[in-house]
Design a protein around this motif. Structure first.
Motif, short mmCIF file in Angstrom:
data_model
loop_
_atom_site.label_atom_id
_atom_site.label_comp_id
_atom_site.label_asym_id
_atom_site.label_seq_id
_atom_site.Cartn_x
_atom_site.Cartn_y
_atom_site.Cartn_z
N SER A 185 0.84 -1.20 0.00
CA SER A 185 0.00 0.00 0.00
C SER A 185 0.87 1.24 0.00
O SER A 185 1.74 1.39 0.86
N PRO A 186 0.65 2.17 -0.95
CA PRO A 186 1.46 3.39 -0.98
C PRO A 186 1.02 4.44 0.04
O PRO A 186 1.73 5.42 0.25
N TYR A 187 -0.13 4.26 0.67
CA TYR A 187 -0.68 5.30 1.54
C TYR A 187 -0.56 5.00 3.03
O TYR A 187 -0.57 5.92 3.85
N THR A 188 -0.47 3.75 3.41
CA THR A 188 -0.37 3.39 4.82
C THR A 188 0.85 4.06 5.45
O THR A 188 1.93 4.03 4.88
N ARG A 189 0.66 4.67 6.62
CA ARG A 189 1.81 5.25 7.31
C ARG A 189 2.53 4.16 8.08
O ARG A 189 1.91 3.39 8.81
N LEU A 190 3.83 4.11 7.91
CA LEU A 190 4.66 3.12 8.58
C LEU A 190 5.45 3.79 9.70
O LEU A 190 5.77 4.98 9.64
N TYR A 191 5.76 3.00 10.73
CA TYR A 191 6.50 3.50 11.89
C TYR A 191 7.75 2.67 12.11
O TYR A 191 7.77 1.46 11.86
#
Length: 369
Positions: free
Chosen positions: A51-57
């Motif tokens: 997914s290009p939109y999911t924010r990753l941490y």
């Protein structure tokens, strides 16, 4: 002079690489939780392909490690991982402010403070969930980071915390961890209010209590009951009388696209934990549901092709191949060929090179189609 106060306050456009980050939302609609030993840069590169939109941490990184250790290595990431947030651990406002500045200069789009980890090791270092017992200190930490950076500063915490010693033993602590009463509600609201007053841009709330010293980290993710209704009530309380209330993100127990989609109307975003790691296709399912007009997610063969190129680049720089493929074991989870694929990525990888491993993985996908 307080080192945090000696840092010049940043305005719009002053951070390194200023530009698109001015428009970054404080809370993402869907994000993947920071997870120790899991969400390293190799894992994040892999998850981004779904997914290009999911924010990753990032994993939680202690402020001291960034400032006094190999900060460049800890802050390293691939541009493809963006949008990417960093989670910091610590309780010293000055050090957290300096670490937040370093993270912003490195290009991270959000700085998150960990006030939710219940492990004994974290507690011994006076950070994580035990900080919920010191709301004034946490507010000071948030205010210091807000003065130091212009990217969003957020906080991740639990709906409450129980200390075994203060409770009078393990049995009493466990009983307190199972309930949520008026006293708990007042403590939670007071903690959240202090964060908002200090300038927090978003609150990420794990909908369980943490029992310190009475449960293992795994038990703290499963034994205290999930209370998303408590998080929803907190959001409503914080929104009263405000035209632009602070976003509240729900974390905990979300395992299916249906659960996520059902929660989104009631919250400003959702944060998914271990399910995204064990079944990354969940991110693709949400991408399709939430962005129907966007390009379709990558197919499994395309993901393998991208990971092959990434592995070639990383192993040439000295990264062990299994340090990359260990994060790919959830690929095709529950589908035909998944077991054989896990074997290749976890076992055959120990005695084969990049192309041999990925050729074998592609062959498994072809035969399973």
């Amino acid at each position: 002079m307080n080192p945090a106060e000696s840092l010049p306050v940043r305005g719009a456009g002053e951070a390194a690489g200023a530009g698109p980050r001015n428009e970054v939302a404080a809370a993402a609609q869907v994000s993947v939780a920071p997870m120790m030993d899991w969400t390293d840069r190799h894992c994040r590169f892999f998850l981004r392909l779904y997914s290009p939109y999911t924010r990753l941490y990032t994993e939680m990184l202690h402020a001291n490690a960034i400032l006094r250790g190999d900060g460049a290595r800890l802050l390293r990431y691939s541009p493809e991982e963006q949008p990417l947030a960093i989670q910091l651990g610590g309780s010293d406002p000055a050090l957290l402010a300096q670490a937040a500045r370093r993270a912003e200069d490195a290009g991270y789009v959000e700085v998150n403070l960990n006030c939710g980890c219940p492990s004994d090791r974290v507690r011994a270092g006076t950070f994580g969930a035990c900080l919920m017992l010191r709301p004034a200190l946490v507010a000071e930490c948030v205010a210091a980071m807000k003065r130091a950076v212009r990217v969003p500063v957020t906080v991740k915490f639990r709906i409450g915390v129980v200390d075994r010693e203060a409770a009078g033993g393990a049995a009493a602590a466990l009983a307190l961890g199972q309930r949520f009463d008026g006293e708990d509600e007042a403590a939670l609201q007071g903690f959240a209010r202090a964060l908002v007053d200090a300038g927090a841009d978003a609150l990420i709330v794990h909908a369980r209590k943490a029992v310190l010293g009475g449960l293992s980290p795994h038990e703290n993710r499963t034994v205290p009951p999930l209370r998303p209704d408590v998080v929803a009530a907190l959001r409503r309380m914080l929104a009263r009388g405000l035209s632009a209330p602070v976003p509240v993100v729900l974390n905990g127990g979300l395992r299916t696209a249906a659960q996520v989609l059902a929660a989104l109307p009631e919250f400003d975003g959702v944060m998914i934990g271990r399910e995204a790691y064990h079944r990354p296709e969940l991110l693709s399912e949400l991408h399709v549901a939430l962005h129907p007009d966007a390009p379709a997610p990558l197919e499994p063969a395309e993901i393998l092709a991208a990971m092959r190129e990434y592995a070639r680049r990383e192993t040439a720089a000295g990264t062990p191949l299994n340090a990359i493929t260990r994060h790919m074991l959830g690929m095709q989870s529950g589908r035909r060929g998944a077991r054989a694929l896990r074997h290749v990525l976890s076992q055959e990888v120990l005695r084969a090179g990049v192309d041999e491993v990925f050729d074998r993985a592609c062959d498994i996908l072809d035969r399973a189609a």
